[in-house]
Design a protein around this motif. Structure first.
Motif, PDB file in Angstrom:
ATOM      1  N   ARG A  79      33.232  35.163  44.064  1.00 39.43           N
ATOM      2  CA  ARG A  79      34.660  33.404  43.411  1.00 39.43           C
ATOM      3  C   ARG A  79      34.387  34.082  41.680  1.00 39.43           C
ATOM      4  O   ARG A  79      35.153  34.217  41.338  1.00 39.43           O
ATOM      5  CB  ARG A  79      33.451  32.677  43.996  1.00 39.43           C
ATOM      6  N   LEU A  80      33.553  34.907  40.815  1.00 37.23           N
ATOM      7  CA  LEU A  80      33.687  35.092  39.698  1.00 37.23           C
ATOM      8  C   LEU A  80      34.230  36.267  39.433  1.00 37.23           C
ATOM      9  O   LEU A  80      35.396  36.055  38.520  1.00 37.23           O
ATOM     10  CB  LEU A  80      31.618  35.522  39.176  1.00 37.23           C
ATOM     11  N   HIS A  81      34.616  37.266  39.745  1.00 41.22           N
ATOM     12  CA  HIS A  81      35.531  38.204  40.175  1.00 41.22           C
ATOM     13  C   HIS A  81      36.757  38.898  40.770  1.00 41.22           C
ATOM     14  O   HIS A  81      37.431  39.021  41.014  1.00 41.22           O
ATOM     15  CB  HIS A  81      34.944  39.130  41.069  1.00 41.22           C
ATOM     16  N   ARG A  82      36.703  37.038  41.470  1.00 46.01           N
ATOM     17  CA  ARG A  82      38.251  36.681  41.604  1.00 46.01           C
ATOM     18  C   ARG A  82      39.857  36.872  40.802  1.00 46.01           C
ATOM     19  O   ARG A  82      39.277  36.278  39.663  1.00 46.01           O
ATOM     20  CB  ARG A  82      38.694  35.510  42.825  1.00 46.01           C
ATOM     21  N   GLY A  83      40.761  37.736  41.242  1.00 40.58           N
ATOM     22  CA  GLY A  83      41.843  37.819  39.906  1.00 40.58           C
ATOM     23  C   GLY A  83      41.555  38.509  38.724  1.00 40.58           C
ATOM     24  O   GLY A  83      41.736  38.622  38.477  1.00 40.58           O
ATOM     25  N   ALA A  84      40.232  39.422  38.985  1.00 37.68           N
ATOM     26  CA  ALA A  84      39.593  40.291  38.290  1.00 37.68           C
ATOM     27  C   ALA A  84      41.630  41.400  38.058  1.00 37.68           C
ATOM     28  O   ALA A  84      41.134  40.969  38.973  1.00 37.68           O
ATOM     29  CB  ALA A  84      38.732  41.156  38.042  1.00 37.68           C
ATOM     30  N   ASP A  85      40.691  42.191  37.043  1.00 38.04           N
ATOM     31  CA  ASP A  85      42.042  43.270  37.219  1.00 38.04           C
ATOM     32  C   ASP A  85      41.433  43.999  37.511  1.00 38.04           C
ATOM     33  O   ASP A  85      40.856  45.020  36.898  1.00 38.04           O
ATOM     34  CB  ASP A  85      42.844  43.714  35.661  1.00 38.04           C
ATOM     35  N   GLU A  86      42.152  44.874  38.411  1.00 36.52           N
ATOM     36  CA  GLU A  86      41.545  45.695  39.516  1.00 36.52           C
ATOM     37  C   GLU A  86      42.520  47.423  38.767  1.00 36.52           C
ATOM     38  O   GLU A  86      42.218  48.169  39.372  1.00 36.52           O
ATOM     39  CB  GLU A  86      41.498  45.668  40.598  1.00 36.52           C
ATOM     40  N   ARG A  87      43.693  47.224  38.028  1.00 38.28           N
ATOM     41  CA  ARG A  87      44.112  48.251  37.665  1.00 38.28           C
ATOM     42  C   ARG A  87      42.649  49.587  36.969  1.00 38.28           C
ATOM     43  O   ARG A  87      42.058  48.658  36.791  1.00 38.28           O
ATOM     44  CB  ARG A  87      45.328  48.210  36.528  1.00 38.28           C
TER      45      ARG A  87
END
Length: 163
Positions: A79-87
């Motif tokens: 949940r904390l890393h959801r939506g983190a920029d994975e580029r």
């Protein structure tokens, strides 16, 4: 005063100290591991307040910490890393990037390439072939401040568009 009853009598202070230490470490790391250990210490404190002996408090704290680490931490991290920029960023963002040779590039004598992101890099050839100016290249890896490149072979449909 009985020497053996002293640790049981003052164990609550130890639990509070552990909780505070784990919370401070958690604030510095942010990985939720020490927060779960702090939760285990809180369970140990609760069992002390309910009158459990010290050995039982330690078992309760350990079981609670393992349970929190196993069952609560993974979904919280997702949940904390959801939506983190994975580029990719930094050097990883350059891998696979294409560009044009500006000055002759060979395996032994570096030249220059201009990448599609606008950066001009010192470059060496990866394949052992000399690359002349205006040759399309792709970044294979980065060695320090030098891009290691190889020539890009146009695909069949790109040849048709170019002619």
């Amino acid at each position: 005063m009985d020497v053996l009853s002293t640790p049981d009598t003052w164990a609550w202070i130890g639990w509070i100290v552990l909780i505070l230490v784990f919370v401070v470490i958690e604030m510095l790391t942010g990985e939720l591991t020490f927060l779960m250990l702090s939760g285990g210490s809180a369970a140990g404190l609760l069992s002390d307040l309910l009158g459990a002996p010290l050995w039982m408090q330690a078992i309760v704290a350990a079981l609670a910490a393992v349970a929190l680490l196993t069952f609560l931490r993974p979904p919280l991290l997702r949940r904390l890393h959801r939506g983190a920029d994975e580029r990719p960023s930094g050097v990883d963002a350059l891998l696979g990037l294409q560009g044009l040779v500006l000055s002759r590039v060979s395996p032994s004598v570096p030249g220059q390439v201009k990448l599609t992101n606008g950066d001009v890099w010192t470059a060496r050839s990866d394949t052992g072939i000399r690359l002349d100016p205006a040759t399309r290249v792709e970044v294979v890896r980065i060695d320090g401040a030098t891009a290691v490149v190889r020539a890009v072979v146009p695909r069949a449909h790109e040849k048709e568009v170019a002619t």
